[in-house]
Design a protein around this motif. Sequence first.
Motif, PDB file in Angstrom:
ATOM      1  N   LEU A   1      32.529  57.459  80.060  1.00 46.16           N
ATOM      2  CA  LEU A   1      33.017  57.586  78.691  1.00 46.16           C
ATOM      3  C   LEU A   1      31.906  57.980  77.723  1.00 46.16           C
ATOM      4  O   LEU A   1      32.168  58.609  76.705  1.00 46.16           O
ATOM      5  CB  LEU A   1      33.644  56.253  78.249  1.00 46.16           C
ATOM      6  CG  LEU A   1      34.283  56.197  76.893  1.00 46.16           C
ATOM      7  CD1 LEU A   1      35.518  57.095  76.882  1.00 46.16           C
ATOM      8  CD2 LEU A   1      34.686  54.785  76.572  1.00 46.16           C
ATOM      9  N   ALA A   2      30.674  57.655  78.041  1.00 53.06           N
ATOM     10  CA  ALA A   2      29.556  57.978  77.152  1.00 53.06           C
ATOM     11  C   ALA A   2      29.215  59.463  77.153  1.00 53.06           C
ATOM     12  O   ALA A   2      28.649  59.967  76.178  1.00 53.06           O
ATOM     13  CB  ALA A   2      28.325  57.171  77.560  1.00 53.06           C
ATOM     14  N   LEU A   3      29.572  60.164  78.195  1.00 55.31           N
ATOM     15  CA  LEU A   3      29.178  61.572  78.313  1.00 55.31           C
ATOM     16  C   LEU A   3      29.776  62.481  77.239  1.00 55.31           C
ATOM     17  O   LEU A   3      29.059  63.336  76.704  1.00 55.31           O
ATOM     18  CB  LEU A   3      29.495  62.087  79.715  1.00 55.31           C
ATOM     19  CG  LEU A   3      28.676  61.415  80.822  1.00 55.31           C
ATOM     20  CD1 LEU A   3      29.101  61.922  82.178  1.00 55.31           C
ATOM     21  CD2 LEU A   3      27.200  61.624  80.606  1.00 55.31           C
ATOM     22  N   PRO A   4      31.066  62.353  76.873  1.00 55.29           N
ATOM     23  CA  PRO A   4      31.549  63.203  75.771  1.00 55.29           C
ATOM     24  C   PRO A   4      30.842  62.935  74.451  1.00 55.29           C
ATOM     25  O   PRO A   4      30.655  63.860  73.645  1.00 55.29           O
ATOM     26  CB  PRO A   4      33.038  62.849  75.670  1.00 55.29           C
ATOM     27  CG  PRO A   4      33.400  62.306  76.983  1.00 55.29           C
ATOM     28  CD  PRO A   4      32.167  61.654  77.510  1.00 55.29           C
ATOM     29  N   TYR A   5      30.410  61.709  74.227  1.00 55.55           N
ATOM     30  CA  TYR A   5      29.684  61.393  72.995  1.00 55.55           C
ATOM     31  C   TYR A   5      28.287  62.012  73.020  1.00 55.55           C
ATOM     32  O   TYR A   5      27.737  62.332  71.965  1.00 55.55           O
ATOM     33  CB  TYR A   5      29.627  59.885  72.784  1.00 55.55           C
ATOM     34  CG  TYR A   5      30.983  59.307  72.501  1.00 55.55           C
ATOM     35  CD1 TYR A   5      31.557  59.404  71.246  1.00 55.55           C
ATOM     36  CD2 TYR A   5      31.718  58.680  73.498  1.00 55.55           C
ATOM     37  CE1 TYR A   5      32.813  58.903  70.981  1.00 55.55           C
ATOM     38  CE2 TYR A   5      32.979  58.174  73.252  1.00 55.55           C
ATOM     39  CZ  TYR A   5      33.524  58.285  71.993  1.00 55.55           C
ATOM     40  OH  TYR A   5      34.774  57.798  71.744  1.00 55.55           O
ATOM     41  N   VAL A   6      27.702  62.173  74.206  1.00 60.89           N
ATOM     42  CA  VAL A   6      26.435  62.890  74.319  1.00 60.89           C
ATOM     43  C   VAL A   6      26.637  64.344  73.897  1.00 60.89           C
ATOM     44  O   VAL A   6      25.846  64.901  73.129  1.00 60.89           O
ATOM     45  CB  VAL A   6      25.885  62.809  75.766  1.00 60.89           C
ATOM     46  CG1 VAL A   6      24.690  63.733  75.944  1.00 60.89           C
ATOM     47  CG2 VAL A   6      25.507  61.390  76.119  1.00 60.89           C
ATOM     48  N   VAL A   7      27.719  64.947  74.383  1.00 66.95           N
ATOM     49  CA  VAL A   7      28.006  66.345  74.046  1.00 66.95           C
ATOM     50  C   VAL A   7      28.270  66.497  72.546  1.00 66.95           C
ATOM     51  O   VAL A   7      27.764  67.421  71.905  1.00 66.95           O
ATOM     52  CB  VAL A   7      29.203  66.859  74.872  1.00 66.95           C
ATOM     53  CG1 VAL A   7      29.638  68.234  74.416  1.00 66.95           C
ATOM     54  CG2 VAL A   7      28.862  66.860  76.348  1.00 66.95           C
ATOM     55  N   ILE A   8      29.044  65.578  71.974  1.00 64.02           N
ATOM     56  CA  ILE A   8      29.324  65.625  70.535  1.00 64.02           C
ATOM     57  C   ILE A   8      28.039  65.448  69.740  1.00 64.02           C
ATOM     58  O   ILE A   8      27.804  66.132  68.742  1.00 64.02           O
ATOM     59  CB  ILE A   8      30.371  64.557  70.149  1.00 64.02           C
ATOM     60  CG1 ILE A   8      31.717  64.882  70.768  1.00 64.02           C
ATOM     61  CG2 ILE A   8      30.498  64.439  68.637  1.00 64.02           C
ATOM     62  CD1 ILE A   8      32.732  63.762  70.649  1.00 64.02           C
ATOM     63  N   GLY A   9      27.177  64.540  70.181  1.00 61.70           N
ATOM     64  CA  GLY A   9      25.906  64.313  69.500  1.00 61.70           C
ATOM     65  C   GLY A   9      24.999  65.530  69.550  1.00 61.70           C
ATOM     66  O   GLY A   9      24.367  65.877  68.554  1.00 61.70           O
ATOM     67  N   VAL A  10      24.940  66.203  70.688  1.00 58.44           N
ATOM     68  CA  VAL A  10      24.128  67.415  70.804  1.00 58.44           C
ATOM     69  C   VAL A  10      24.688  68.509  69.900  1.00 58.44           C
ATOM     70  O   VAL A  10      23.938  69.201  69.200  1.00 58.44           O
ATOM     71  CB  VAL A  10      24.064  67.892  72.271  1.00 58.44           C
ATOM     72  CG1 VAL A  10      23.499  69.299  72.370  1.00 58.44           C
ATOM     73  CG2 VAL A  10      23.242  66.943  73.098  1.00 58.44           C
ATOM     74  N   ALA A  11      26.005  68.649  69.900  1.00 55.63           N
ATOM     75  CA  ALA A  11      26.628  69.683  69.071  1.00 55.63           C
ATOM     76  C   ALA A  11      26.376  69.422  67.585  1.00 55.63           C
ATOM     77  O   ALA A  11      26.085  70.354  66.828  1.00 55.63           O
ATOM     78  CB  ALA A  11      28.124  69.747  69.345  1.00 55.63           C
ATOM     79  N   MET A  12      26.477  68.174  67.169  1.00 51.93           N
ATOM     80  CA  MET A  12      26.257  67.860  65.757  1.00 51.93           C
ATOM     81  C   MET A  12      24.779  67.925  65.383  1.00 51.93           C
ATOM     82  O   MET A  12      24.441  68.245  64.245  1.00 51.93           O
ATOM     83  CB  MET A  12      26.839  66.491  65.430  1.00 51.93           C
ATOM     84  CG  MET A  12      28.349  66.468  65.499  1.00 51.93           C
ATOM     85  SD  MET A  12      29.010  64.902  65.030  1.00 51.93           S
ATOM     86  CE  MET A  12      28.958  65.072  63.270  1.00 51.93           C
TER      87      MET A  12
END
Length: 115
Positions: free
Chosen positions: A66-77
């Motif tokens: 579940l943490a992996l999509p938040y990593v992607v969102i964090g990188v994008a932001m």
Amino acid sequence: MRNYRILTLGGFFGLLALILIATTWASPPEDFPRSLLLLLLGGPLLLPLRGLLHGRTQAHIWGSLLALPYVVIGVAMATTGSHQAYGLLMLVLSLVFFAGCLGYVKTARGETRKP
């Protein structure tokens, strides 16, 4: 194992608090409903909450995924111009959550295999 549990819960609650504070107070979206954004970003984090609090290995496995999509969102932001600090903080907290979950699972599985 206790250190990984503290790392997991710190990253988890930090990420949840960051989403809550940024969506409602710090930088609320102007063209998107806040409640829907809270549901989309914060809702999935609530699914493994009970298992994480009780120290269940299966919940930590699902939490790491579940943490992996938040990593992607964090990188994008973090790479866009307007919310770089928010994205960087989300990236760090999600990586802390991910690393804590993986460490907890690794040590929990290692302790059950010892004779």
